[in-house]
Structure formats: C-alpha cells, structure tokens
Scaffold this active site. Structure first.
Site, PDB file in Angstrom:
ATOM      1  N   ASN A  71      -6.185  -8.985  10.082  1.00  0.00           N
ATOM      2  CA  ASN A  71      -5.761  -7.707  10.661  1.00  0.00           C
ATOM      3  C   ASN A  71      -4.260  -7.691  10.925  1.00  0.00           C
ATOM      4  O   ASN A  71      -3.569  -6.703  10.652  1.00  0.00           O
ATOM      5  CB  ASN A  71      -6.507  -7.446  11.972  1.00  0.00           C
ATOM      6  CG  ASN A  71      -7.755  -6.609  11.766  1.00  0.00           C
ATOM      7  OD1 ASN A  71      -7.860  -5.867  10.796  1.00  0.00           O
ATOM      8  ND2 ASN A  71      -8.704  -6.724  12.673  1.00  0.00           N
ATOM      9  N   GLU A 130     -16.379  -8.168  14.057  1.00  0.00           N
ATOM     10  CA  GLU A 130     -16.497  -8.810  12.745  1.00  0.00           C
ATOM     11  C   GLU A 130     -17.758  -9.665  12.643  1.00  0.00           C
ATOM     12  O   GLU A 130     -17.875 -10.509  11.755  1.00  0.00           O
ATOM     13  CB  GLU A 130     -15.259  -9.672  12.469  1.00  0.00           C
ATOM     14  CG  GLU A 130     -15.068 -10.847  13.408  1.00  0.00           C
ATOM     15  CD  GLU A 130     -14.214 -10.514  14.625  1.00  0.00           C
ATOM     16  OE1 GLU A 130     -13.542 -11.432  15.124  1.00  0.00           O
ATOM     17  OE2 GLU A 130     -14.227  -9.351  15.068  1.00  0.00           O
TER      18      GLU A 130
END
Length: 339
Positions: free
Chosen positions: A222, A257
C-alpha cells in the site's frame, strides 16, 4: 381462493418443512420457512437444484446460503428494499411535512393580511383615506404576496428534490440485501456471513476445518503503490480463491487483508493440502498497477489451518487458526501452518 386440494397440499408441505428445517439446523424464522416451504413444494426447480448442492457440500444449510437463495428466488424487490427505504423516506417526509407546515402557516398569515387590507381599502370612501395611506396598504399586500410566493416556491423545490432523492434511493437500495451478505470490494461473502455459517457448522457437530490467510507485507504494498493498488490485490486474490474453491469450500473476506476459507467435511490433513495449493497459486499472481502500468509479482500469503475439535466455539476456532497464521508470519511468511 384456496381450494380443498390446495389446503391438503399446504398441510402436507407443513408436515415436511419443519422436520427438514430441524434436520438441517435451520432457525425457525418466517424467511427460512418461506424458503423451505418453496423447496418442499418444488415450485422453483433451480432453487431446489442449488439447495441440493448446498446440502450435499455442507450437510446442512448455512445461514448465508439460505439467505442468498431466499433473496435470489423468493423475496420481491420491494420486500428486499422496504426496511431501508422506509427509514429514508420517513426522513424525507419529515422534512416535507415541516416545509408544508411552514408554508401553510405563511398562507394563513397571508389570508389574515388580505382580510385586513380589504377592510382598510373599504375605508377609503368612509374615512377619506389619503393616497399615501392607500399606497401603504397596497405595498403591504405586495410585500406579503412576495413572501408567500417565496415560501410556496421553497416547498415546490423541496418536493422536487425529494422526488429525485427517492428515485436515487430506489436505485441504491436494490443492492442493500446483497451488501448485507457480500463484501463490496472483493465480491466474496463478508464477515457477517462467515460468523453465521461457521457458528452453524460448529453447533451442528459436523466435521469442519477452517483456513485463515493474510496477505504478506500488505502495508508495504500500500505504501509503495497506493491504496488503489492494494484494492487491486485484494480483488485479484478474491478472484483466485473463488476459482479454486470447490466441494463446499467457501471463501470469505474476513477483514482488511485477511480471508477465511470454510472447508466442511474436510480433515486437517485435507484442508492443509488445499491451503498449500492455494498458497502456491497466489504466489504465481501478477497484478498490473493501473496507474503506472507496472506489473507486480511476489505477492504471497501466510496461512493457519485448524480442524474443529470437541468443545470448540467460534471464538476458540478462529483464535487457534489466527495463532497458526501469525506463527507462519514469524517463521518467514508465505507458508502454511501447521507444518
């Protein structure tokens, strides 16, 4: 109108439905009864085919599967949307009602102004009112008529805005029931669906294994490529999980996630083998960053696999799986635990 034959048929169906629901650990709710009555009645062959597949894979009907079948085959669109639509429309109606009250109050006041003005004008001849006094009455009428026109226009604008808002709500609310079961980003069943299905399987006393997996180094991905790329990775892994799941194994987005796979009727050994095949498949994934055009590989995940044991609760089963998952992380990631 119900005939004698219809009555006999409904009675016969009732006698079948309740024991069948109990057998498959289905809660006795109106929605579930409607689903299983339709199943017993064999009124929708495709529903029966999908339900038979669910029962074959799970040995029962998990709540998420039952709710999905109900929404797909039985619930009307209006029923699906009615609860949220009602809440939003109540807010709109409250705003409109308030505006109408204000407008009606203004209208009532204006009527009083008109009455008084006419009485004042009737005095023109009686009391020899001056031109200036007459003009004062007329100016008051003009001013108040502008106020009432503004109030009426405001109400009309609010009604038009409310009509547009209701149209927008109707479009959005078509997704509401789906959103209650599915994760919008990944398209997988969500945490709510997972909790309900896992709880049911545990308390049914059936053999079931749980696989928890977490994307490795997701924060770094990210940070390096941006959150939109992170979303691409989640969607890519979700798609891969869906393509690999079979024989009743079902994928869920657990949160962030982390994903979960419920494997009914699977031993720890079989579930671990399946998890290993998933791990190998994920590490072959390549995701293309839509902004830069760069292809990113080396995407991996860590896994924790457990089989339900006597005395397990939903919390203890998840806790054991998560413990093994983080053990896999600590041992270097991209692996399945237990070894």
């Amino acid at each position: 109108m119900m005939t004698t034959e219809d009555f006999k048929k409904s009675t016969a169906n009732l006698k079948k439905v309740v024991p069948l629901m109990m057998k498959h650990h289905v809660a006795a709710t109106p929605v579930n009864y409607a689903l299983w009555y339709t199943y017993v009645d064999q009124a929708i062959p495709q529903l029966n085919a999908e339900m038979d597949s669910v029962l074959k894979n799970f040995g029962l009907c998990p709540p998420a599967s039952g709710e999905h079948l109900y929404q797909q085959y039985i619930a009307t669109k209006a029923e699906t949307n009615i609860n949220q639509l009602r809440a939003n429309v109540e807010v709109l109606l409250g705003e409109i009602s308030s505006s109408m009250s204000d407008t009606l109050s203004d209208t009532s006041s204006f009527a009083n102004v008109i009455d008084k003005s006419f009485k004042d004008l009737e005095r023109v001849e009686q009391d020899n009112l001056s031109i200036e006094e007459v003009m004062t009455v007329i100016r008051r009428l003009v001013s108040d008529s502008k106020d009432i026109r503004h109030s009426t226009n405001f109400l009309n604008n609010q009604l038009n805005a409310a009509t547009l808002e209701i149209s927008r709500l109707k479009e959005q609310l078509a997704k509401v029931q789906k959103d209650a079961l599915f994760d919008s980003l990944s398209g997988l069943y969500n945490r709510r669906a997972f909790d309900g299905d896992m709880f049911t399987l545990i308390h049914a006393g059936q053999q079931v294994s749980l696989i928890m997996l977490d994307i490795d180094h997701f924060k770094a991905l990210n940070d390096n490529y941006g959150h939109l790329f992170g979303d691409q990775i989640i969607r890519a892994i979700a798609k891969r999980l869906q393509s690999l799941c079979r024989d009743g194994v079902t994928a869920y987005r657990y949160g962030g996630e982390e994903f979960a796979l419920i494997a009914p009727h699977k031993s720890l050994r079989i579930a671990r083998q399946f998890a290993e095949s998933v791990r190998r498949s994920i590490e072959k994934l390549t995701v293309k960053d839509r902004r830069s055009g760069q292809s990113v590989g080396s995407i991996t995940a860590s896994f924790g696999v457990v089989e339900k044991i006597e005395g397990d609760s939903l919390e203890s089963l998840i806790g054991r799986a998560d413990g093994l998952l983080y053990e896999a992380k600590n041992l270097g990631r991209n692996r399945v635990m237990p070894l």
